[in-house]
Motif scaffolding. Structure first.
Motif, PDB file in Angstrom:
ATOM      1  N   THR A 107      63.580  43.992  91.130  1.00 35.58           N
ATOM      2  CA  THR A 107      64.269  45.109  91.765  1.00 35.58           C
ATOM      3  C   THR A 107      63.897  46.455  91.154  1.00 35.58           C
ATOM      4  OG1 THR A 107      66.165  44.731  90.302  1.00 35.58           O
ATOM      5  CG2 THR A 107      66.236  43.707  92.487  1.00 35.58           C
ATOM      6  N   THR A 108      63.697  46.490  89.844  1.00 38.27           N
ATOM      7  CA  THR A 108      63.314  47.737  89.196  1.00 38.27           C
ATOM      8  C   THR A 108      61.803  47.927  89.148  1.00 38.27           C
ATOM      9  OG1 THR A 108      63.407  46.626  87.044  1.00 38.27           O
ATOM     10  CG2 THR A 108      65.380  47.798  87.768  1.00 38.27           C
ATOM     11  N   ILE A 232      60.676  44.407  79.987  1.00 35.81           N
ATOM     12  CA  ILE A 232      59.389  43.725  79.808  1.00 35.81           C
ATOM     13  C   ILE A 232      58.255  44.552  80.394  1.00 35.81           C
ATOM     14  CG2 ILE A 232      58.052  41.684  80.446  1.00 35.81           C
ATOM     15  CD1 ILE A 232      60.625  40.074  80.392  1.00 35.81           C
ATOM     16  N   ALA A 233      58.475  45.123  81.560  1.00 31.95           N
ATOM     17  CA  ALA A 233      57.431  45.940  82.194  1.00 31.95           C
ATOM     18  C   ALA A 233      57.085  47.150  81.346  1.00 31.95           C
ATOM     19  CB  ALA A 233      57.880  46.367  83.583  1.00 31.95           C
ATOM     20  N   ASP A 234      58.086  47.766  80.720  1.00 32.54           N
ATOM     21  CA  ASP A 234      57.845  48.959  79.909  1.00 32.54           C
ATOM     22  C   ASP A 234      57.130  48.633  78.607  1.00 32.54           C
ATOM     23  OD1 ASP A 234      59.022  50.582  81.792  1.00 32.54           O
ATOM     24  OD2 ASP A 234      60.991  50.614  80.811  1.00 32.54           O
ATOM     25  N   PHE A 242      56.487  37.622  84.849  1.00 32.37           N
ATOM     26  CA  PHE A 242      56.262  36.289  85.410  1.00 32.37           C
ATOM     27  C   PHE A 242      55.691  35.331  84.366  1.00 32.37           C
ATOM     28  CE2 PHE A 242      55.610  39.465  88.812  1.00 32.37           C
ATOM     29  CZ  PHE A 242      56.705  39.147  89.595  1.00 32.37           C
ATOM     30  N   ILE A 243      54.838  35.836  83.490  1.00 38.13           N
ATOM     31  CA  ILE A 243      54.219  34.986  82.474  1.00 38.13           C
ATOM     32  C   ILE A 243      55.266  34.365  81.560  1.00 38.13           C
ATOM     33  CG2 ILE A 243      52.733  34.991  80.429  1.00 38.13           C
ATOM     34  CD1 ILE A 243      51.018  37.123  81.808  1.00 38.13           C
ATOM     35  N   LEU A 244      56.243  35.151  81.139  1.00 38.24           N
ATOM     36  CA  LEU A 244      57.227  34.672  80.171  1.00 38.24           C
ATOM     37  C   LEU A 244      58.196  33.649  80.763  1.00 38.24           C
ATOM     38  CD1 LEU A 244      58.059  37.999  78.283  1.00 38.24           C
ATOM     39  CD2 LEU A 244      56.565  36.125  77.563  1.00 38.24           C
ATOM     40  N   GLN A 245      58.252  33.564  82.081  1.00 40.19           N
ATOM     41  CA  GLN A 245      59.131  32.556  82.691  1.00 40.19           C
ATOM     42  C   GLN A 245      58.503  31.165  82.700  1.00 40.19           C
ATOM     43  OE1 GLN A 245      61.520  33.820  86.262  1.00 40.19           O
ATOM     44  NE2 GLN A 245      60.078  35.533  86.257  1.00 40.19           N
ATOM     45  N   ILE A 246      57.176  31.103  82.585  1.00 46.38           N
ATOM     46  CA  ILE A 246      56.481  29.822  82.681  1.00 46.38           C
ATOM     47  C   ILE A 246      56.865  28.872  81.553  1.00 46.38           C
ATOM     48  CG2 ILE A 246      54.206  28.711  82.715  1.00 46.38           C
ATOM     49  CD1 ILE A 246      53.128  31.248  84.081  1.00 46.38           C
TER      50      ILE A 246
END
Length: 592
Positions: A107-108, A232-234, A242-246
């Motif tokens: 969303t952000t 995470i994006a910043d 997405f990588i850290l969810q794997i």
């Protein structure tokens, strides 16, 4: 949900939401697939045509004999020893958290990702792809898990979720959308089959308490998605979201593989004595295709209607008609063709099943409308910033958690739910009615408390309706009834926000036209102001001072229209709930 409201939706045009959050899809959490009642006379078995849900012993390749479930439960009524049980349940909670987080985590990041991929015009599909697959695929997992077993389906959904996240690590918008679609597919299975699995593990009377805890996990994931994604994006870049969810998905899959060992006789074990090809022959592919296609089309029309496509356009009309044709085809296939329907529609002939489904449907429509348009009111009428708006939504998360856990504790102690249903309905109606009375002079303390009553009543109803629905049907339909519940919830949230948006737009346009033309005499200038005001709430600050109050008043009228719609649908939900019967909530898996 809360965080997504705080992190960007109200900074974009409000008339046509880019994301419709369905925290089932996306807010209140994993909702129960509870154990069914023992009273098979509620729906006579011979009224269904060879619906063989659950653990089945095959006598030959062409004939299926239903098993009377007698579950080995040496653990005080639970399916597993405490340590093993808590490990599995914790992994299911984590799966719920991940599914909810992934629904709101972008969303952000929408503007950032779309700019990086040079795809501003198609920005909404980054979020919409997850919503569509998550909502459309949920109804089929009940039957599939009855055939192939909960563990097999859960591991498969974990694999889909992880693969989807991996595909999202791309520089192509097309592959990102595909990855989001696959992630939503897996995420929907993690939530729905996760609830079915917990019902295989936990007696119905205790199930509400665990459900409340699951709701908290799902609510935290949904509320924190935008915040976590932004951080995470910043710091690392948006791809790491997405990588850290794997690895987390891998941990969930390993825990399920190692510790989800259901006892003999459990319906969660799937069909016995059949190879993979025999199981595939039992899958209702035609019914599944009709249902999934129908939901995909109707949700696409609801999500894009009025924003990317006009309601009067041929595209919208074609989507709507096609979805109705496919839905009619689904009902025909289930009633007359399929030997093992994905959703036995005869279940809807049961008074409590139909009443609880409609209760959930109408409640979800109304509550989601308020959760979406109260922030719009705060932004457009009260001129709040994003942070101020978000803070006022935080108490609602606690009310949802309190309602879910409180309802679970009440049912665990009393074994009853009907009186609580009536009380929750009164609270919900009064809460939404209070929202319709909102004015620009509302005190600050009331702004923080405004959503609490409706959120409290709704969270109680979510748990109650599932317990009522499942306990009203034979044990073999516990997964199937969960699929019914998810179907009503997912469509209710999307259709509710879409219908409220259409009312909001029409009232806003009418009020703007009436008010602006009284102030601005030049028709061209007046229409230009109207068009810009319709496009974004941010225009209020840029508009000539002479029309700013008129624009705010028009937005207030539009929001009030959405609130009255919410009051009407919640009232219908409460009336539907009164037709539910009180059924016994058992203290053991064998319903004794």
């Amino acid at each position: 949900m809360t965080k997504s409201d705080n992190n960007g939706i109200h900074n974009h045009p409000h008339l046509h939401p880019n994301i419709i959050h369905d925290p089932s899809s996306e807010t209140s959490g994993i909702i129960a697939s509870e154990l069914a009642a023992e009273d098979g006379n509620l729906i006579p078995n011979d009224s269904f045509k060879s619906h063989t849900y659950g653990s089945i012993e095959s006598q030959d390749n062409d004939h299926h004999q239903e098993t009377n479930y007698e579950i080995d439960e040496p653990n005080g009524g639970y399916a597993l020893p405490p340590a093993q049980l808590y490990t599995v349940v914790s992994s299911l909670f984590m799966a719920s958290f991940l599914s909810a987080l992934d629904a709101t985590v972008v969303t952000t990041l929408l503007t950032l990702i779309a700019s990086d991929l040079h795809a501003i015009k198609n920005i909404s599909w980054i979020a919409t792809a997850y919503l569509l697959s998550s909502s459309a695929f949920q109804p089929i997992f009940g039957k599939l898990s009855d055939i192939f077993g909960r563990k097999f389906i859960l591991i498969g959904c974990t694999f889909l979720f992880g693969i989807g996240c991996l595909i999202c690590v791309t520089d192509s918008l097309l592959w990102l959308v595909i990855g989001r679609f696959i992630t939503g597919w897996g995420g929907s299975g993690l939530t729905s089959v996760g609830t079915m699995t917990m019902s295989d593990l936990i007696p119905l009377r205790d199930r509400g308490l665990y459900q409340g805890l699951a709701n908290i996990c799902f609510g935290l994931g949904s509320a924190s998605g935008g915040f976590i994604g932004g951080i995470i994006a910043d710091t690392l870049g948006w791809k790491y979201v997405f990588i850290l969810q794997i690895p987390l998905a891998i941990v969930v899959g390993l825990c399920i593989q190692l510790y989800l060992n259901l006892p003999e006789g459990s319906p969660g074990l799937g069909a016995h004595g059949q190879d993979i090809w025999q199981k595939l022959k039992r899958v209702d592919f035609l019914g599944s295709f009709c249902l999934i296609s129908s939901l995909m089309l109707i949700l696409t029309a609801a999500s894009l209607g009025g924003r990317d496509i006009e309601y009067s356009s041929n595209t919208f009309i074609l989507l709507s008609i096609s979805s109705l044709i496919l839905l009619s085809g689904f009902f025909y296939v289930e009633a007359y063709i399929s030997e093992e329907p994905i959703i036995p529609i005869e279940l809807l002939g049961n008074r409590t099943v139909l009443a609880s489904s409609l209760t959930n449907w109408f409640y979800t429509m109304g509550i989601f409308a308020t959760m979406f348009f109260v922030p719009i009111y705060y932004t457009s009428v009260l001129d709040m910033t994003a942070s101020e708006n978000g803070l006022r939504l935080v108490p609602n998360l606690f009310s949802i958690s309190l309602g879910s856990v409180g309802a679970g504790l009440y049912m665990k102690k009393t074994g009853k739910y009907y009186k609580l249903t009536v009380l929750a309905g009164i609270i919900a109606i009064l809460g939404v009615y209070k929202i319709t009375l909102i004015t620009p002079t509302i005190p600050t303390w009331q702004q923080f408390l405004l959503l609490i009553p409706s959120g409290l009543g709704y969270s109680c109803i979510l748990t109650i309706t599932l317990l009522a629905l499942i306990s009203a049907t034979p044990f073999k339909y516990q997964a199937c009834t969960t699929s019914i519940q998810y179907t009503f919830r997912s469509t209710g949230s999307t259709l509710g926000v879409s219908a409220a948006s259409a009312i909001f737009q029409n009232v806003l346009a009418t009020e703007l036209t009436k008010r602006i033309y009284l102030i601005i005499k030049d028709p061209k200038d007046a229409q230009k102001i109207i068009n810009q005001a319709l496009d974004s709430t941010n225009y209020i600050h840029q508009a000539p001072k002479s029309v700013q109050q008129a624009i705010r008043s028009s937005y207030e009228s539009g929001c009030k229209g959405a609130f009255y719609f919410a009051l009407g649908t919640v009232t219908l939900g409460v009336l539907s709930s009164l037709f539910m019967r009180e059924h016994k909530l058992h203290s053991t898996l064998n319903r004794k």
